[in-house]
Design a protein around this motif. Structure first.
Motif, PDB file in Angstrom:
ATOM      1  N   GLN A 317     -65.904  35.897  10.364  1.00  0.00           N
ATOM      2  CA  GLN A 317     -66.671  35.444   9.209  1.00  0.00           C
ATOM      3  C   GLN A 317     -66.147  36.126   7.948  1.00  0.00           C
ATOM      4  O   GLN A 317     -65.662  37.263   8.002  1.00  0.00           O
ATOM      5  CB  GLN A 317     -68.154  35.768   9.395  1.00  0.00           C
ATOM      6  N   THR A 318     -66.258  35.415   6.822  1.00  0.00           N
ATOM      7  CA  THR A 318     -65.770  35.967   5.559  1.00  0.00           C
ATOM      8  C   THR A 318     -66.596  37.191   5.173  1.00  0.00           C
ATOM      9  O   THR A 318     -67.831  37.119   5.071  1.00  0.00           O
ATOM     10  CB  THR A 318     -65.852  34.917   4.444  1.00  0.00           C
ATOM     11  N   SER A 319     -65.901  38.303   4.970  1.00  0.00           N
ATOM     12  CA  SER A 319     -66.580  39.548   4.595  1.00  0.00           C
ATOM     13  C   SER A 319     -66.272  39.973   3.161  1.00  0.00           C
ATOM     14  O   SER A 319     -67.012  40.778   2.583  1.00  0.00           O
ATOM     15  CB  SER A 319     -66.175  40.674   5.547  1.00  0.00           C
ATOM     16  N   ASP A 320     -65.215  39.440   2.608  1.00  0.00           N
ATOM     17  CA  ASP A 320     -64.857  39.851   1.239  1.00  0.00           C
ATOM     18  C   ASP A 320     -63.905  38.824   0.642  1.00  0.00           C
ATOM     19  O   ASP A 320     -63.057  38.263   1.341  1.00  0.00           O
ATOM     20  CB  ASP A 320     -64.190  41.231   1.258  1.00  0.00           C
ATOM     21  N   VAL A 321     -64.057  38.554  -0.662  1.00  0.00           N
ATOM     22  CA  VAL A 321     -63.134  37.719  -1.431  1.00  0.00           C
ATOM     23  C   VAL A 321     -62.885  38.418  -2.757  1.00  0.00           C
ATOM     24  O   VAL A 321     -63.831  38.734  -3.471  1.00  0.00           O
ATOM     25  CB  VAL A 321     -63.690  36.303  -1.681  1.00  0.00           C
ATOM     26  N   HIS A 322     -61.636  38.675  -3.054  1.00  0.00           N
ATOM     27  CA  HIS A 322     -61.341  39.293  -4.348  1.00  0.00           C
ATOM     28  C   HIS A 322     -60.140  38.616  -4.988  1.00  0.00           C
ATOM     29  O   HIS A 322     -59.270  38.073  -4.297  1.00  0.00           O
ATOM     30  CB  HIS A 322     -61.096  40.799  -4.200  1.00  0.00           C
ATOM     31  N   GLN A 323     -60.121  38.651  -6.303  1.00  0.00           N
ATOM     32  CA  GLN A 323     -59.072  37.996  -7.079  1.00  0.00           C
ATOM     33  C   GLN A 323     -58.407  39.005  -7.999  1.00  0.00           C
ATOM     34  O   GLN A 323     -58.997  40.021  -8.376  1.00  0.00           O
ATOM     35  CB  GLN A 323     -59.645  36.843  -7.901  1.00  0.00           C
ATOM     36  N   GLU A 324     -57.169  38.670  -8.372  1.00  0.00           N
ATOM     37  CA  GLU A 324     -56.462  39.487  -9.354  1.00  0.00           C
ATOM     38  C   GLU A 324     -55.418  38.629 -10.047  1.00  0.00           C
ATOM     39  O   GLU A 324     -55.055  37.544  -9.568  1.00  0.00           O
ATOM     40  CB  GLU A 324     -55.799  40.699  -8.690  1.00  0.00           C
ATOM     41  N   SER A 325     -54.939  39.097 -11.185  1.00  0.00           N
ATOM     42  CA  SER A 325     -53.892  38.395 -11.936  1.00  0.00           C
ATOM     43  C   SER A 325     -52.976  39.427 -12.576  1.00  0.00           C
ATOM     44  O   SER A 325     -53.316  40.606 -12.673  1.00  0.00           O
ATOM     45  CB  SER A 325     -54.501  37.480 -13.002  1.00  0.00           C
ATOM     46  N   GLY A 326     -51.826  38.956 -13.027  1.00  0.00           N
ATOM     47  CA  GLY A 326     -50.846  39.853 -13.628  1.00  0.00           C
ATOM     48  C   GLY A 326     -49.885  40.403 -12.603  1.00  0.00           C
ATOM     49  O   GLY A 326     -50.107  40.331 -11.393  1.00  0.00           O
ATOM     50  N   GLY A 327     -48.812  40.978 -13.091  1.00  0.00           N
ATOM     51  CA  GLY A 327     -47.795  41.530 -12.210  1.00  0.00           C
ATOM     52  C   GLY A 327     -46.672  40.538 -11.974  1.00  0.00           C
ATOM     53  O   GLY A 327     -46.883  39.326 -11.925  1.00  0.00           O
ATOM     54  N   ALA A 328     -45.466  41.051 -11.837  1.00  0.00           N
ATOM     55  CA  ALA A 328     -44.286  40.208 -11.650  1.00  0.00           C
ATOM     56  C   ALA A 328     -43.398  40.769 -10.555  1.00  0.00           C
ATOM     57  O   ALA A 328     -43.415  41.965 -10.282  1.00  0.00           O
ATOM     58  CB  ALA A 328     -43.496  40.085 -12.953  1.00  0.00           C
ATOM     59  N   LYS A 329     -42.636  39.880  -9.936  1.00  0.00           N
ATOM     60  CA  LYS A 329     -41.678  40.257  -8.913  1.00  0.00           C
ATOM     61  C   LYS A 329     -40.347  39.568  -9.188  1.00  0.00           C
ATOM     62  O   LYS A 329     -40.303  38.445  -9.687  1.00  0.00           O
ATOM     63  CB  LYS A 329     -42.185  39.874  -7.518  1.00  0.00           C
ATOM     64  N   ILE A 330     -39.255  40.263  -8.844  1.00  0.00           N
ATOM     65  CA  ILE A 330     -37.904  39.739  -9.038  1.00  0.00           C
ATOM     66  C   ILE A 330     -37.383  39.213  -7.700  1.00  0.00           C
ATOM     67  O   ILE A 330     -37.597  39.831  -6.654  1.00  0.00           O
ATOM     68  CB  ILE A 330     -36.962  40.840  -9.573  1.00  0.00           C
ATOM     69  N   HIS A 331     -36.693  38.071  -7.758  1.00  0.00           N
ATOM     70  CA  HIS A 331     -36.132  37.516  -6.530  1.00  0.00           C
ATOM     71  C   HIS A 331     -34.670  37.133  -6.732  1.00  0.00           C
ATOM     72  O   HIS A 331     -34.215  36.885  -7.852  1.00  0.00           O
ATOM     73  CB  HIS A 331     -36.930  36.298  -6.048  1.00  0.00           C
ATOM     74  N   VAL A 332     -33.932  37.094  -5.642  1.00  0.00           N
ATOM     75  CA  VAL A 332     -32.558  36.594  -5.598  1.00  0.00           C
ATOM     76  C   VAL A 332     -32.487  35.549  -4.493  1.00  0.00           C
ATOM     77  O   VAL A 332     -33.328  35.525  -3.586  1.00  0.00           O
ATOM     78  CB  VAL A 332     -31.537  37.721  -5.338  1.00  0.00           C
ATOM     79  N   GLY A 333     -31.483  34.688  -4.570  1.00  0.00           N
ATOM     80  CA  GLY A 333     -31.404  33.662  -3.543  1.00  0.00           C
ATOM     81  C   GLY A 333     -30.174  32.800  -3.677  1.00  0.00           C
ATOM     82  O   GLY A 333     -29.271  33.083  -4.475  1.00  0.00           O
ATOM     83  N   PHE A 334     -30.137  31.731  -2.895  1.00  0.00           N
ATOM     84  CA  PHE A 334     -29.002  30.818  -2.937  1.00  0.00           C
ATOM     85  C   PHE A 334     -29.508  29.397  -2.745  1.00  0.00           C
ATOM     86  O   PHE A 334     -30.622  29.155  -2.251  1.00  0.00           O
ATOM     87  CB  PHE A 334     -27.964  31.170  -1.874  1.00  0.00           C
ATOM     88  N   THR A 335     -28.668  28.447  -3.140  1.00  0.00           N
ATOM     89  CA  THR A 335     -28.963  27.021  -3.022  1.00  0.00           C
ATOM     90  C   THR A 335     -27.728  26.309  -2.494  1.00  0.00           C
ATOM     91  O   THR A 335     -26.608  26.589  -2.925  1.00  0.00           O
ATOM     92  CB  THR A 335     -29.340  26.419  -4.390  1.00  0.00           C
ATOM     93  N   THR A 336     -27.921  25.395  -1.576  1.00  0.00           N
ATOM     94  CA  THR A 336     -26.824  24.541  -1.128  1.00  0.00           C
ATOM     95  C   THR A 336     -27.384  23.160  -0.840  1.00  0.00           C
ATOM     96  O   THR A 336     -28.468  23.029  -0.250  1.00  0.00           O
ATOM     97  CB  THR A 336     -26.126  25.113   0.117  1.00  0.00           C
ATOM     98  N   GLY A 337     -26.681  22.130  -1.303  1.00  0.00           N
ATOM     99  CA  GLY A 337     -27.206  20.788  -1.124  1.00  0.00           C
ATOM    100  C   GLY A 337     -26.245  19.731  -1.628  1.00  0.00           C
ATOM    101  O   GLY A 337     -25.054  19.983  -1.832  1.00  0.00           O
ATOM    102  N   THR A 338     -26.789  18.550  -1.860  1.00  0.00           N
ATOM    103  CA  THR A 338     -25.998  17.386  -2.245  1.00  0.00           C
ATOM    104  C   THR A 338     -26.539  16.794  -3.535  1.00  0.00           C
ATOM    105  O   THR A 338     -27.755  16.684  -3.717  1.00  0.00           O
ATOM    106  CB  THR A 338     -26.028  16.314  -1.138  1.00  0.00           C
ATOM    107  N   ILE A 339     -25.623  16.419  -4.424  1.00  0.00           N
ATOM    108  CA  ILE A 339     -25.960  15.735  -5.672  1.00  0.00           C
ATOM    109  C   ILE A 339     -25.431  14.307  -5.594  1.00  0.00           C
ATOM    110  O   ILE A 339     -24.255  14.090  -5.282  1.00  0.00           O
ATOM    111  CB  ILE A 339     -25.358  16.458  -6.881  1.00  0.00           C
ATOM    112  N   VAL A 340     -26.292  13.336  -5.865  1.00  0.00           N
ATOM    113  CA  VAL A 340     -25.917  11.920  -5.788  1.00  0.00           C
ATOM    114  C   VAL A 340     -26.010  11.314  -7.180  1.00  0.00           C
ATOM    115  O   VAL A 340     -27.107  11.261  -7.762  1.00  0.00           O
ATOM    116  CB  VAL A 340     -26.831  11.150  -4.818  1.00  0.00           C
ATOM    117  N   PRO A 341     -24.887  10.862  -7.782  1.00  0.00           N
ATOM    118  CA  PRO A 341     -24.942  10.223  -9.102  1.00  0.00           C
ATOM    119  C   PRO A 341     -25.574   8.843  -9.016  1.00  0.00           C
ATOM    120  O   PRO A 341     -25.363   8.099  -8.044  1.00  0.00           O
ATOM    121  CB  PRO A 341     -23.467  10.148  -9.511  1.00  0.00           C
ATOM    122  N   ILE A 342     -26.353   8.489 -10.041  1.00  0.00           N
ATOM    123  CA  ILE A 342     -26.953   7.161 -10.167  1.00  0.00           C
ATOM    124  C   ILE A 342     -26.539   6.631 -11.531  1.00  0.00           C
ATOM    125  O   ILE A 342     -27.124   6.995 -12.556  1.00  0.00           O
ATOM    126  CB  ILE A 342     -28.482   7.214 -10.034  1.00  0.00           C
TER     127      ILE A 342
END
Length: 376
Positions: A317-342
């Motif tokens: 059963q739900t015993s607690d609900v809390h909210q917050e805002s603010g704060g930032a995180k940095i990420h790195v990553g990669f992308t691979t895929g297909t580009i289709v001209p129209i």
């Protein structure tokens, strides 16, 4: 994870030397003809290839064999003789950065600094070791400008300082001269477009809830600004709204008293991302896209719902609900895929993406769907 990153970076830099897909453009021949087709910039800023609808084999042109080339509706990129710092003369495609009595250019890939002195036809390659010598040798003829002054000799070799010295010389030679009268070189070599992106995603967060992992789903919706060069290079700046919901499995929690517990988290985030990559493939056909990127995510609002039960994990059963805002995180990553001209102004993209959040256990994979409209 380290092996995955090593593989991706190795693959990216190895394929970076391969020929890109090219862009619609033209070539100006020495006989005065204008050849239309798809222009592909190749290595060393000394060679281009032109693909036309009448031939499957590209025409190759050295810089010395043409009057110039350009992208559709853009000024031509011209070849010039460059006296290299090594002492050799060679012909390169170049871009004007600041034009006046004395001008400064760059190579067509927007690297290097080249000096065109008053009345000269040959560009001089500037380096950190020779630029004061060449400025002192060629920027003469104005009584109020001293290229050998201590102030100028103490300037380091940067594009800003080179531009500043040439601006002072040009204003000395012609008080009515003002910088910025030349065209923006970026507009000549990059094709820009505005795009939309959406991405269903899956997340895994290690270390949540007393060492537990949390799995989740979500989506991204956003806008992007895409820039593409005729050598296949592509940069993308995007801003997205990011919704993510995850939850842990039910686990045993010992504080403040032993209980069964589950954490459910809901995030509303703003994501800014910059990606650099390259397109591979034949012109006007689907292309492979490979890119790496970095960015940051800002927490607009997050909610954590805690469910507990002292003895029965099936009766949480739900015993607690809390909210917050603010704060930032940095990420790195990669992308691979297909580009289709129209057609000539539109394209669609489907790509797999991966992001790792630095100093965090969050990993995200997604299927990115995108549309881009190019004005030119």
């Amino acid at each position: 994870m380290r092996l995955i990153y090593a593989f991706l970076f190795s693959l990216f830099f190895v394929t970076a030397s391969a020929h890109g897909q090219g862009l619609p453009g033209y070539v100006l021949t020495l006989t005065g003809d204008t050849l239309l087709g798809t222009v592909v910039e190749q290595q060393n800023e000394q060679q281009i290839a032109l693909y036309t609808s009448r031939s499957r084999v590209p025409q190759l042109f050295q810089a010395r064999q043409v009057r110039g080339y350009g992208l559709r509706n853009q000024p031509a990129i011209l070849p010039r003789v460059v006296h290299l710092a090594s002492g050799v003369d060679s012909v390169y495609f170049v871009l004007p950065l600041q034009v006046g009595s004395a001008s400064v250019y760059s190579y067509s890939d927007e690297t290097g600094l080249l000096l065109l002195s008053p009345g000269a036809d040959t560009l001089q390659e500037l380096t950190a070791t020779n630029w004061h010598v060449l400025v002192n040798r060629y920027l003469r003829g104005c009584a109020t400008f001293d290229p050998s002054s201590n102030r100028i000799l103490q300037l380091s070799f940067t594009e800003r300082n080179v531009r500043q010295v040439l601006m002072e010389f040009n204003q000395c030679m012609n008080p009515q001269w003002r910088p910025g009268t030349s065209t923006n070189p970026r507009s000549s070599v990059w094709r820009s477009g505005l795009g939309l992106r959406m991405m269903p995603l899956y997340s895994r967060y290690r270390g949540k809830g007393d060492g537990q992992s949390a799995n989740g789903q979500g989506y991204q919706l956003g806008l992007e600004w895409v820039n593409v060069r005729a050598n296949g290079l592509q940069t993308t700046l995007s801003g997205s709204y990011f919704y993510l919901s995850d939850k842990t499995s039910v686990y045993r929690y010992a504080f403040p008293e032993a209980a069964y517990r589950q954490d459910i988290n809901r995030y509303k985030l703003l994501d800014i991302n910059v990606t650099a990559g390259k397109r591979f493939g034949r012109p006007s056909r689907p292309a492979l896209l490979l890119g790496i990127g970095t960015g940051g995510t800002y927490n607009l609002n997050s909610e954590t719902e805690v469910k507990q039960h002292l003895t029965n994990p099936a009766s949480l059963q739900t015993s607690d609900v809390h909210q917050e805002s603010g704060g930032a995180k940095i990420h790195v990553g990669f992308t691979t895929g297909t580009i289709v001209p129209i057609g000539t102004h539109h394209e669609m993209r489907m790509a797999a993406t991966y992001q790792h959040y630095i100093l965090s256990g969050l990993h995200i994979i997604g299927l990115q769907l995108g549309y881009t409209w190019f004005r030119k």
